[in-house]
Design a protein around this motif. Structure first.
Motif: not given
Lengths: 557, 557
Positions: A410, A413-414, A419, A423, A425-430, A439-440, A443, B311, B333, B335, B409-410, B412-413, B417, B427
């Motif tokens: 992740a 990619a950021a 990023a 940005q 800190s606001q990723l919508d992770l699974a 909070m992953d 994050i 968040k 997202t 899961i 997650d990857a 999502a990032a 963007f 990536l």
């Protein structure tokens, strides 16, 4: 005559280039030359073959559905002619021919319209005394692995020189075969160039727990023995060794390219543009033999990896066949599993970032890899590196028994998309409890980074705290954990005030003296800093990563 | 008097908002009101408490180091006053007071400078007959879970209405307790709104294998019983049930906000701006009670999740305390783990994307989740959705026994963007054999997407192939797998020519008829398409995802 594309090298990059060239130009003649007898194997799988994790060689050379990628496969399925045991001895760019010798026979010539170099890399052999003794190995080819497997006898002593990815994977493989393994590393940490010291310490702790003897800061000057190696001379000491593995790294195979007058880059690998073309537009290069661009720094780097080789092979194959494709570059992502630890990085480490002149802020964040109440949650340590001012994320390192790979992916990619901490800190992770906390970890690390960049959170490193203690600095080291945690493992000289009692016991602390608060991971330490700040204390910080990031506990305590 | 911040709701979003407000303004008075007696628990952990995966309630309410987040904790550690069993009955925005009733006592008032609504969501109760019978449950609160645990008797029959995330997690929990579980879903697939049908089919297969009876396309019209529920009436049939769980979804708790005249959004949740402010600038909202922005479509959505709640709580807390923070939005997202399957999505599904008017291309890519030779590799199916023309990645779905979370997650990032397929395919993901193949599943899917977008690869869906077979279309279904694979599982009516023999057996195929090639996963199918294209065949396609994506095999065959 149809377009003829000649590919030198039949492993990851070369095989991919040939296959992709075929799909791009169905009429081209495609010939792949390889000096070895095994083709299209997963070189990254060699350590697993060595350890018997992978039982059969052919598993490494098969497609996921079990078809062996041999000459017949390439001919029938890919429409590509592969000639093994065929060494290319020279490239004549003027006449556009390669000179080759097949099976040790006479030299002959093969002309090309486009040539793809996928000559790979070779293990570095360090310039030490007696390195040519018997039972001194490298780990790169299937032949290497076969030889080493024969000699890996339970109870015998193995000495591995170099604690990079291959060195560590080999240490595990040989330890698993019952050998007594010593790992010798010139630098003062494992995985130099991959991890910063405090993250590498997580790996070192586990490797030692598994019984491997680790000698860091220990330069090998030579080997000793009669015919066969018997000992390694390192840092003035002699280490008994029934076999030695040289794993100080790899170098790109560029002799053919250099002799043909192709440009070699600053990294020592073949220079290519983003089309994977060399300085000769009719010759492309891909995989371990060429350099690439680091997308964070914009500089050229040599980072040989199977993942990159495949991507570059695809691009080289398309372009060789008259198509148009580009490869942008890498961000230095790498990962390894050694024993039960996963460790890796993406982007720049702190030391790399500082070396490149970045003004750097860092966060160390240890936490369980999923909801702490979910069975099987395991700790991982994240180290996030960002640029002060812009907040741009420069890199992430991760190590621990839990899932580090997904945080790296992740972050990769950021980082690719530049990023900043906000940005990230606001990723919508699974999120669901089997996969992460609400909070992953990533994050949380990004939130701490935001607090640090804004000046709200002031951390200092465990290393700095240790220096202050050793030099007798006048400061208060404040442990805000529970008495039970304090009793279990602590830092000598720390004063205990549990966080829950802190607001009521402020008078026990001097208001003008430097205070460094810590807890297990640093979240309560940060909370303590905020409480003391609010109460008007003058100089309060917290220790980054808490006691989980205090690497000295398993060295000095 | 200092600034007083009142927070309504003491779970994920509210607790986070209060803690963050405290750190932002050390002098503010912060009061959190909650109508329940449990605070700051992980509601997402309820299904795991129900299944006894989490043994002790307090685990759900503890910090990772085991400190219970109770009133005392909030008071001592966070400097926040929490009042439980306290119901807010009204908000008087003119006078800036909330009316409240504590422990069922007299109403009183509490004034605020800033108010944070974190009133959460409640289970939807569907409008069906006799829904108030005993032993009809919802799964949202700890009280729900306690009641349901008492009644979950081995051998008894449970009927779950709704096959969303909570419905499936509850099905697993009750099945694990030895109940006979029937899952009833009105739509014709599991996880509608989360997954497209062919990805949901992977989940359905596993859920059925575990012994759960699955009834899709089955609308429940009512319950029946005397006092206690005894059966569920659905689609004309009667399903015996000793208990019923209603899991058709949740709705935001907006009554307080609506009565106070705050704007309610198009989704039915409280409308907020990116500062989490409601239509009244002194009132903020966060968590399950409010809507947010979908970053792919730009539209307002209601996606209640613990990760988002945290968040948003952070942002609401900072702003309530006079700071400045914004929350951009989500990309949908989600899961879940159900039995041994992991499944989820990020961004838009194909049906969502089409619903939003996007011109869509899709890729189905089944593959092992790590190097196929590495022990423990497990299959996962990826479905990638992109926009034609721009190549922009709109969404990823993933399902299978292997690691789907990291691909989500990857992606999502990358989606955040606005990556296109080319960027996704390059990536620099973390590669070593224990973590992925040299070309990660996500890279492979992106490469196939590039081939499709460029017109090189032409896929058609398994659904379309099935339709063609059923309607007797005149086409050749060409199986290019090995005879062994063909014998193991096949599609009736397919002609077998193994890929390796295809170049030699072209004359067996008509050049002008439509040909659909397939293999196990679609890579050989694509290769076959390229071979036939090159040989001048007029109309060749491959079946997306190969036989791994043929969901009918476990339904109709």
């Amino acid at each position: 005559m149809n377009n003829r594309i000649v590919v030198i090298g039949a492993n990851a990059a070369g095989a991919k280039a040939a296959a992709k060239a075929r799909r791009t130009d169905p009429r081209a003649e495609i010939v792949v030359l390889d000096r070895g007898s095994f083709i299209s194997y997963g070189a990254c799988g060699i350590p697993y073959y060595l350890s018997d994790t992978v039982k059969e060689l052919k598993e490494l050379m098969s497609t996921p559905v079990g078809v062996v990628r041999d000459r017949n496969f390439f001919s029938k399925v890919k429409g590509v002619s592969v000639r093994t045991n065929t060494e290319v001895t020279a490239i004549d760019r003027t006449r556009k021919v390669v000179r080759l010798r097949e099976g040790g026979g006479e030299e002959s010539e093969l002309c090309y319209h486009k040539l793809v170099l996928a000559t790979g890399s070779s293990p570095l052999v360090p310039p030490i005394d007696n390195v040519t003794l018997d039972d001194v190995f490298t780990v790169k080819s299937i032949e290497d692995a076969e030889l080493l497997k024969e000699r890996a006898v339970p109870g015998a002593a193995a000495c591995i020189i170099g604690a990079g990815l291959i060195g560590l994977e080999t240490a595990e493989a040989l330890q698993g075969k019952g050998m007594r393994v010593t790992l010798v590393e010139m630098r003062d940490q494992l995985l130099p160039g991959v991890l910063d010291p405090e993250v590498a310490a997580v790996v070192e702790k586990q490797v030692k727990l598994q019984g491997v003897t680790v000698l860091t800061g220990c330069a090998v000057t030579g080997l000793d023995g009669e015919g066969r190696v018997q000992q390694v001379i390192a840092g003035g000491r002699q280490i008994a060794a029934d076999l030695v593995v040289l794993a100080p790294g790899v170098r790109p195979n560029v002799a053919l390219a250099r002799e043909a007058g192709l440009a070699i880059g600053v990294t020592g690998a073949i220079a290519v543009n983003e089309r994977q073309a060399t300085s000769d537009p009719d010759i492309l290069a891909c995989g371990d033999c060429c350099e690439t661009t680091h997308l964070v720094t914009g500089r050229k780097v040599f980072v040989p990896l199977g993942s990159t080789a495949n991507k570059q092979g695809r691009v080289a194959g398309i372009n060789a066949a008259g198509g148009a494709a580009t490869f942008a570059g890498v961000i230095g992502t790498s990962i390894l599993k050694v024993f039960n630890v996963n460790a890796g990085k993406t982007g720049l480490t702190e030391s790399e970032a500082r070396g490149q002149g970045f003004d750097v802020e860092t966060v160390l964040s240890p936490a369980p890899d999923r909801a702490h109440f979910y069975p099987g949650a395991k700790p991982i340590l994240l180290k996030l590196v960002a640029e002060r001012g812009t907040g741009r994320i420069l890199g992430l390192q991760a190590a621990g028994e839990g899932a580090v790979d997904k945080r790296l992916d992740a972050a990769a990619a950021a980082i690719t998309f530049r990023a900043n901490a906000e940005q990230l800190s606001q990723l919508d992770l699974a999120y669901a409890p089997p996969y992460s906390a609400a909070m992953d970890n990533l994050i949380v690390a990004a939130d701490i980074m935001k607090n640090k960049l804004a000046g709200h959170a002031r951390g200092i490193s465990a290393r700095e705290v240790k220096r202050k203690l050793e030099e007798g600095d006048d400061f208060i080291l404040l442990d805000v954990r529970s008495p039970a945690e304090h009793g279990e493992i602590g830092i000598a000289g720390a004063k205990l005030i549990p966080l829950g009692a802190l607001r009521e016991r402020l008078e026990e602390l001097p208001r003008d003296k430097e205070i460094v608060a810590f807890c297990k991971v640093s979240l309560r330490g940060y909370e303590a800093q905020k409480i003391l700040d609010a109460a008007g204390f003058a100089d309060v910080k917290f220790m980054d990563g808490g006691i989980m990031a205090w690497p000295y506990r398993f060295r000095d305590q």
